[in-house]
Design a protein around this motif. Structure first.
Motif, short mmCIF file in Angstrom:
data_model
loop_
_atom_site.label_atom_id
_atom_site.label_comp_id
_atom_site.label_asym_id
_atom_site.label_seq_id
_atom_site.Cartn_x
_atom_site.Cartn_y
_atom_site.Cartn_z
N ILE A 65 0.83 -1.22 0.00
CA ILE A 65 0.00 0.00 0.00
C ILE A 65 0.85 1.26 0.00
N GLN A 66 2.19 1.06 0.03
CA GLN A 66 3.12 2.18 0.03
C GLN A 66 2.80 3.17 1.18
N ALA A 67 2.63 2.60 2.37
CA ALA A 67 2.30 3.42 3.53
C ALA A 67 2.72 2.70 4.81
N TYR A 68 2.83 3.47 5.87
CA TYR A 68 3.13 2.90 7.18
C TYR A 68 1.83 2.44 7.83
N ARG A 69 1.96 1.46 8.74
CA ARG A 69 0.79 0.99 9.48
C ARG A 69 1.25 0.36 10.80
N TYR A 70 0.29 0.25 11.72
CA TYR A 70 0.53 -0.49 12.95
C TYR A 70 0.27 -1.97 12.67
N THR A 71 1.17 -2.84 13.10
CA THR A 71 0.99 -4.28 12.87
C THR A 71 0.08 -4.90 13.91
N GLN A 72 -0.22 -4.17 14.95
CA GLN A 72 -1.16 -4.65 15.97
C GLN A 72 -1.82 -3.45 16.60
N PRO A 73 -2.99 -3.63 17.26
CA PRO A 73 -3.69 -2.49 17.85
C PRO A 73 -2.85 -1.77 18.91
N VAL A 74 -2.92 -0.45 18.88
CA VAL A 74 -2.25 0.38 19.89
C VAL A 74 -3.29 1.35 20.44
N ASN A 75 -3.60 1.22 21.71
CA ASN A 75 -4.65 2.06 22.30
C ASN A 75 -4.15 3.41 22.76
N ALA A 76 -2.94 3.44 23.31
CA ALA A 76 -2.44 4.69 23.88
C ALA A 76 -1.00 4.92 23.48
N PHE A 77 -0.66 6.18 23.34
CA PHE A 77 0.73 6.55 23.05
C PHE A 77 1.57 6.26 24.30
N PRO A 78 2.81 5.81 24.13
CA PRO A 78 3.66 5.55 25.29
C PRO A 78 3.78 6.78 26.19
N THR A 79 3.96 6.54 27.47
CA THR A 79 3.97 7.63 28.44
C THR A 79 5.11 8.59 28.20
N VAL A 80 4.83 9.86 28.48
CA VAL A 80 5.82 10.94 28.42
C VAL A 80 5.89 11.56 29.80
N ASN A 81 7.07 11.80 30.30
CA ASN A 81 7.24 12.31 31.66
C ASN A 81 7.15 13.83 31.71
N VAL A 82 6.25 14.32 32.55
CA VAL A 82 6.11 15.76 32.74
C VAL A 82 5.74 16.02 34.19
N THR A 83 5.91 17.26 34.64
CA THR A 83 5.45 17.64 35.96
C THR A 83 3.94 17.82 35.93
N GLU A 84 3.31 17.83 37.11
CA GLU A 84 1.86 18.04 37.16
C GLU A 84 1.48 19.41 36.60
N GLY A 85 2.30 20.42 36.93
CA GLY A 85 2.02 21.76 36.43
C GLY A 85 2.13 21.83 34.92
N GLU A 86 3.14 21.15 34.36
CA GLU A 86 3.30 21.13 32.91
C GLU A 86 2.16 20.40 32.24
N LEU A 87 1.66 19.34 32.86
CA LEU A 87 0.55 18.60 32.30
C LEU A 87 -0.69 19.48 32.19
N LEU A 88 -1.01 20.17 33.27
CA LEU A 88 -2.18 21.04 33.26
C LEU A 88 -2.01 22.14 32.21
N ALA A 89 -0.83 22.75 32.18
CA ALA A 89 -0.58 23.81 31.22
C ALA A 89 -0.65 23.30 29.79
N LEU A 90 -0.17 22.08 29.57
CA LEU A 90 -0.19 21.50 28.23
C LEU A 90 -1.62 21.26 27.76
N LEU A 91 -2.45 20.72 28.64
CA LEU A 91 -3.84 20.46 28.29
C LEU A 91 -4.56 21.76 27.93
N VAL A 92 -4.42 22.75 28.81
CA VAL A 92 -5.11 24.01 28.60
C VAL A 92 -4.57 24.75 27.39
#
Length: 327
Positions: A65-92
């Protein structure tokens, strides 16, 4: 410095976009990602390699198909480490950024969000592909502002230089010429306003930016009064329009809407008094009545003005006119 490169998406945001596309089964190839992410082919390949090799996501290139794909289901992106304050600021920040798309500050917000997302530090973990969906914004009636007008006025405010412009007051068919010392730009109730000293009228005035045209900088400098503050200027206004009056406004709200009144701060002067049957009385101290009249009308029969008499009379005339229209 390459300005376009400076505004490119941070790596985390790019990889989240790639992940979302792969998870929903979209046709994902370098050409489409280059266009969507506004980056080079080399950057796309590097991001995918990082996701596959460092984050251990099951990505492969399918030559059929000349494209990338996931070979199996992936529900969530791997975790990224942030502070609680950075998380809230990132969401907003991300949700607020989308809400301001097309407004004068969108570019500045985009840069700030990019710096935030690119500077995450190791503290706690969360899955951004899921968590970023937990915050949203919705404003009704966002104001329309000409970017050229906004930029010209904001520069004049910063440099304290007089400007001239054409201004059309509400209801007027024609605009009039104004020469103004611009003191402050304020976003009130989703609309941009300029507060400035009108030299011809010899007084401070408030100008709605959508009604301003043909701004010209005169290069004539001025000194903003040391005692001017936007907080003081808008102190006796419910929204934008203050005045020289001193009105004690008292409004009674029925139980049907009382909780909605309690949930927000409508004005710095507000005082609430609980009434029998879960009804509520609100007292405000305002300098003008036009905005509070419109506010009361918005609550329909659930709001009753007790004082002042002038506001009651204004509402009586308005509701009588409405009765004729809808009779």
């Amino acid at each position: 410095m390459n300005f376009r490169a400076q505004l490119s998406r941070p790596p985390l945001e790019r990889m989240l976009k790639i992940h979302d596309e792969l998870r929903r089964g979209a046709l994902v190839n370098c050409t489409k990602l280059m266009k969507a992410l506004e980056v080079s082919r080399k950057t796309v390949i590097r991001d995918i390699a990082f996701m596959r090799d460092r984050l251990e996501l099951p990505i492969e290139f399918d030559p059929l198909i000349q494209a990338y794909r996931y070979t199996q289901p992936v529900n969530a992106f791997p975790t990224v480490n942030v502070t609680e304050g950075e998380l809230l600021a990132l969401l907003v920040a991300q949700r607020a950024l989308e809400q301001y798309r097309g407004t004068p500050f969108h570019r500045q917000l985009e840069i700030a969000f990019g710096k935030l997302a690119g500077g995450l530090r190791d503290r706690i973990s969360f899955s951004p592909a899921d968590e970023l969906r937990t915050v949203s914004f919705k404003n009704i009636g966002l104001g329309k502002t000409d970017l050229a007008v906004f930029n010209a006025l904001s520069g004049a405010v910063l440099r304290q230089e007089e400007v001239t412009f054409d201004y059309r007051k509400p209801g007027d068919a024609r605009a009039s010429s104004r020469r103004v010392q611009p003191y402050h730009l304020a976003n009130r109730e989703n609309l941009w306003y300029l507060v400035g000293f009108d030299l011809e009228r010899g007084a401070l005035r408030t100008f709605a930016l959508p009604r301003i045209a043909t701004v010209a900088n005169t290069k004539a400098g001025f000194t903003r009064p040391a005692d001017f503050s936007p907080e003081k200027f808008f102190a006796n206004a419910l929204g934008v329009l203050g005045g020289g009056g001193d009105y004690r406004v008292v409004i009674r709200f029925t139980a049907a809407v009382a909780d909605r009144i309690r949930e927000r701060e409508w004005h710095e002067s507000q005082e609430l008094r609980e009434l029998p049957g879960d009804a509520l009385e609100v007292q405000l101290r305002l300098g003008a009545l036009s905005e509070v009249e419109q506010w009361v009308l918005g609550w329909g029969a659930a709001a009753q003005v007790l004082a002042p008499a002038e506001l009651r009379e204004n509402l009586r005339r308005t509701t009588a006119a409405l009765a004729k229209i809808y009779a």
